[in-house]
Design a protein around this motif. Sequence first.
Motif, PDB file in Angstrom:
ATOM      1  N   ARG A  28       0.807  -1.218   0.000  1.00 33.33           N
ATOM      2  CA  ARG A  28       0.000   0.000   0.000  1.00 33.33           C
ATOM      3  C   ARG A  28       0.841   1.270   0.000  1.00 33.33           C
ATOM      4  NH1 ARG A  28      -5.094  -0.772   0.292  1.00 33.33           N
ATOM      5  NH2 ARG A  28      -6.559   0.348   1.550  1.00 33.33           N
ATOM      6  N   ALA A  29       1.903   1.287   0.769  1.00 31.98           N
ATOM      7  CA  ALA A  29       2.754   2.480   0.861  1.00 31.98           C
ATOM      8  C   ALA A  29       3.399   2.790  -0.487  1.00 31.98           C
ATOM      9  CB  ALA A  29       3.816   2.290   1.932  1.00 31.98           C
ATOM     10  N   THR A  30       3.907   1.761  -1.164  1.00 34.71           N
ATOM     11  CA  THR A  30       4.526   1.959  -2.468  1.00 34.71           C
ATOM     12  C   THR A  30       3.492   2.433  -3.479  1.00 34.71           C
ATOM     13  OG1 THR A  30       6.143   0.223  -1.991  1.00 34.71           O
ATOM     14  CG2 THR A  30       5.868   0.845  -4.306  1.00 34.71           C
ATOM     15  N   PHE A  31       2.310   1.827  -3.451  1.00 34.15           N
ATOM     16  CA  PHE A  31       1.232   2.234  -4.350  1.00 34.15           C
ATOM     17  C   PHE A  31       0.873   3.701  -4.117  1.00 34.15           C
ATOM     18  CE2 PHE A  31      -3.217   2.916  -5.408  1.00 34.15           C
ATOM     19  CZ  PHE A  31      -3.242   2.472  -6.715  1.00 34.15           C
ATOM     20  N   HIS A  32       0.790   4.090  -2.854  1.00 34.75           N
ATOM     21  CA  HIS A  32       0.464   5.475  -2.498  1.00 34.75           C
ATOM     22  C   HIS A  32       1.534   6.429  -3.029  1.00 34.75           C
ATOM     23  CE1 HIS A  32      -1.281   8.763  -0.275  1.00 34.75           C
ATOM     24  NE2 HIS A  32      -0.119   9.001   0.306  1.00 34.75           N
ATOM     25  N   ASP A  33       2.809   6.059  -2.886  1.00 32.02           N
ATOM     26  CA  ASP A  33       3.909   6.881  -3.391  1.00 32.02           C
ATOM     27  C   ASP A  33       3.828   7.039  -4.909  1.00 32.02           C
ATOM     28  OD1 ASP A  33       4.841   7.111  -0.807  1.00 32.02           O
ATOM     29  OD2 ASP A  33       6.444   5.619  -1.060  1.00 32.02           O
ATOM     30  N   ILE A  34       3.538   5.944  -5.594  1.00 34.53           N
ATOM     31  CA  ILE A  34       3.422   5.985  -7.057  1.00 34.53           C
ATOM     32  C   ILE A  34       2.245   6.870  -7.466  1.00 34.53           C
ATOM     33  CG2 ILE A  34       2.896   4.611  -9.118  1.00 34.53           C
ATOM     34  CD1 ILE A  34       4.426   2.284  -7.718  1.00 34.53           C
ATOM     35  N   ALA A  35       1.117   6.708  -6.791  1.00 32.75           N
ATOM     36  CA  ALA A  35      -0.069   7.510  -7.101  1.00 32.75           C
ATOM     37  C   ALA A  35       0.200   8.999  -6.900  1.00 32.75           C
ATOM     38  CB  ALA A  35      -1.245   7.056  -6.251  1.00 32.75           C
ATOM     39  N   GLN A  36       0.912   9.339  -5.841  1.00 31.43           N
ATOM     40  CA  GLN A  36       1.249  10.740  -5.590  1.00 31.43           C
ATOM     41  C   GLN A  36       2.177  11.291  -6.674  1.00 31.43           C
ATOM     42  OE1 GLN A  36       2.764  10.771  -1.524  1.00 31.43           O
ATOM     43  NE2 GLN A  36       0.969  11.962  -0.911  1.00 31.43           N
ATOM     44  N   VAL A  38       2.402  10.295  -9.788  1.00 31.82           N
ATOM     45  CA  VAL A  38       1.615  10.463 -11.014  1.00 31.82           C
ATOM     46  C   VAL A  38       0.756  11.720 -10.916  1.00 31.82           C
ATOM     47  CG1 VAL A  38      -0.257   9.483 -12.389  1.00 31.82           C
ATOM     48  CG2 VAL A  38       1.628   8.019 -11.641  1.00 31.82           C
ATOM     49  N   ALA A  39       0.110  11.924  -9.786  1.00 30.43           N
ATOM     50  CA  ALA A  39      -0.744  13.097  -9.593  1.00 30.43           C
ATOM     51  C   ALA A  39       0.066  14.386  -9.670  1.00 30.43           C
ATOM     52  CB  ALA A  39      -1.478  13.002  -8.261  1.00 30.43           C
ATOM     53  N   ALA A  40       1.271  14.367  -9.151  1.00 33.45           N
ATOM     54  CA  ALA A  40       2.116  15.558  -9.164  1.00 33.45           C
ATOM     55  C   ALA A  40       2.530  15.940 -10.585  1.00 33.45           C
ATOM     56  CB  ALA A  40       3.357  15.334  -8.308  1.00 33.45           C
ATOM     57  N   ARG A  41       2.584  14.980 -11.478  1.00 36.62           N
ATOM     58  CA  ARG A  41       3.004  15.237 -12.861  1.00 36.62           C
ATOM     59  C   ARG A  41       1.829  15.530 -13.786  1.00 36.62           C
ATOM     60  NH1 ARG A  41       8.440  13.799 -13.752  1.00 36.62           N
ATOM     61  NH2 ARG A  41       8.148  14.960 -15.661  1.00 36.62           N
ATOM     62  N   ARG A  42       0.604  15.522 -13.245  1.00 39.85           N
ATOM     63  CA  ARG A  42      -0.579  15.770 -14.067  1.00 39.85           C
ATOM     64  C   ARG A  42      -0.495  17.180 -14.645  1.00 39.85           C
ATOM     65  NH1 ARG A  42      -4.902  15.042 -10.529  1.00 39.85           N
ATOM     66  NH2 ARG A  42      -4.642  17.207  -9.960  1.00 39.85           N
ATOM     67  N   LYS A  43      -0.788  17.292 -15.920  1.00 39.81           N
ATOM     68  CA  LYS A  43      -0.739  18.584 -16.585  1.00 39.81           C
ATOM     69  C   LYS A  43      -2.115  19.230 -16.495  1.00 39.81           C
ATOM     70  CE  LYS A  43       2.831  16.845 -19.601  1.00 39.81           C
ATOM     71  NZ  LYS A  43       3.046  15.598 -18.894  1.00 39.81           N
TER      72      LYS A  43
END
Length: 84
Positions: A28-36, A38-43
């Motif tokens: 879960r922690a790794t998934f959360h890090d990946i999701a964050q 991706v969200a940070a790079r959203r244009k």
Amino acid sequence: MKRRIKLNRQEKQIEGALLKGEYVDVDRATFHDIAQAVAARRKDAVLNLRVNSQDLESLKQKAQKLGIKYQTFISEILHRVAQG
């Protein structure tokens, strides 16, 4: 009678990768890090910009060598400079 679902090319590639075991479970922690990340790079903003045509052509050629769209390449350059 089962109904067949028609997959597009990208969905077929994902299905193939799944069947080959190319995807792995993450905690879960790794998934959360990946999701964050991706969200940070959203244009979420649009930029209209005039540039020198020779510079644009050069950027397009470099992006093509990398196998990415030139808009994505320019966006990545801007991101790196902004984070620099």
